[in-house]
Design a protein around this motif. Structure first.
Motif, PDB file in Angstrom:
ATOM      1  N   CYS A  95       0.656  -1.092   0.092  1.00 36.36           N
ATOM      2  CA  CYS A  95       0.009   0.043   0.145  1.00 36.36           C
ATOM      3  C   CYS A  95       0.952   1.317   0.086  1.00 36.36           C
ATOM      4  N   ALA A  96       0.235   2.110  -0.465  1.00 30.12           N
ATOM      5  CA  ALA A  96       1.167   3.433  -0.460  1.00 30.12           C
ATOM      6  C   ALA A  96       0.112   4.700  -0.416  1.00 30.12           C
ATOM      7  N   VAL A  97       0.815   5.835  -0.296  1.00 24.52           N
ATOM      8  CA  VAL A  97       0.144   7.294  -0.066  1.00 24.52           C
ATOM      9  C   VAL A  97       0.976   7.958  -1.015  1.00 24.52           C
ATOM     10  N   ARG A  98       0.115   9.122  -1.416  1.00 20.24           N
ATOM     11  CA  ARG A  98       0.759  10.189  -2.276  1.00 20.24           C
ATOM     12  C   ARG A  98       0.001  11.317  -1.529  1.00 20.24           C
ATOM     13  N   GLN A  99       0.795  12.327  -1.182  1.00 20.17           N
ATOM     14  CA  GLN A  99       0.484  13.375  -0.514  1.00 20.17           C
ATOM     15  C   GLN A  99       0.329  14.558  -1.643  1.00 20.17           C
ATOM     16  N   GLU A 100      -1.035  15.226  -1.435  1.00 21.16           N
ATOM     17  CA  GLU A 100      -1.375  16.454  -2.141  1.00 21.16           C
ATOM     18  C   GLU A 100      -2.042  17.426  -1.421  1.00 21.16           C
ATOM     19  N   ARG A 101      -1.873  18.779  -1.937  1.00 19.27           N
ATOM     20  CA  ARG A 101      -2.268  19.890  -1.072  1.00 19.27           C
ATOM     21  C   ARG A 101      -3.684  20.472  -1.662  1.00 19.27           C
ATOM     22  N   SER A 102      -3.906  20.045  -2.732  1.00 22.70           N
ATOM     23  CA  SER A 102      -5.292  20.369  -3.272  1.00 22.70           C
ATOM     24  C   SER A 102      -5.800  19.138  -4.088  1.00 22.70           C
ATOM     25  N   ARG A 103      -7.043  19.435  -4.608  1.00 27.97           N
ATOM     26  CA  ARG A 103      -7.558  18.257  -5.578  1.00 27.97           C
ATOM     27  C   ARG A 103      -6.688  18.224  -6.798  1.00 27.97           C
ATOM     28  N   THR A 104      -6.424  16.910  -7.125  1.00 24.06           N
ATOM     29  CA  THR A 104      -5.452  16.724  -8.469  1.00 24.06           C
ATOM     30  C   THR A 104      -6.088  15.175  -8.814  1.00 24.06           C
ATOM     31  N   PRO A 105      -5.893  15.269 -10.267  1.00 20.20           N
ATOM     32  CA  PRO A 105      -6.320  14.076 -10.972  1.00 20.20           C
ATOM     33  C   PRO A 105      -5.527  12.823 -10.282  1.00 20.20           C
ATOM     34  N   LEU A 106      -6.200  11.666 -10.019  1.00 15.65           N
ATOM     35  CA  LEU A 106      -6.001  10.444  -9.361  1.00 15.65           C
ATOM     36  C   LEU A 106      -4.384   9.966  -9.848  1.00 15.65           C
TER      37      LEU A 106
END
Length: 126
Positions: A95-106
């Motif tokens: 499993c993995a996580v991607r940090q984003e500060r705003s809504r972005t394409p998946l």
């Protein structure tokens, strides 16, 4: 963020397993989570991914209709329900996580995910 994956094991073809992923910190609403797998001698491939809000999901063609990624906001957990398992599903699952500060394409590529768990082995016998 550290991730703890669990739930792997040895099953027969046609059976089901549910993998769990426990992050060490709260997953924020704009982040993405994903499940990936790597079979011996093969490259790591994306199995499924979703936005933490739940409005975006992605599945590899090979698992569509059989696997389902989900999350429990209250428990801060990510799951991968795997049904109708096949021998070709045998792999170490991460499993993995991607940090984003705003809504972005998946994000759907493993290269886009920055935090990874240690993997859990799924073996499907024929």
């Amino acid at each position: 963020v550290q991730l703890q994956a669990s739930g792997g094991g040895l099953v027969q073809a046609g059976e089901s397993l549910r993998l769990s992923c426990e992050p060490s910190a709260p997953i924020l609403s704009n982040w993405h989570v994903g499940w990936f797998r790597q079979a011996p001698g093969k490259e790591r491939e994306t199995v499924a991914a979703m936005s933490w809000r739940g409005e975006m999901t992605y599945y590899a063609d090979s698992v569509k209709g059989r696997f389902k990624i989900s999350r429990d906001n209250a428990k801060n957990m990510v799951y991968l329900q795997m049904n109708s398992l096949k021998p070709e599903d045998t792999a170490v699952y991460y499993c993995a996580v991607r940090q984003e500060r705003s809504r972005t394409p998946l994000a759907t590529s493993s290269a886009q995910f920055g935090f990874w768990g240690q993997g859990t082995l799924v073996t499907v016998s024929s």
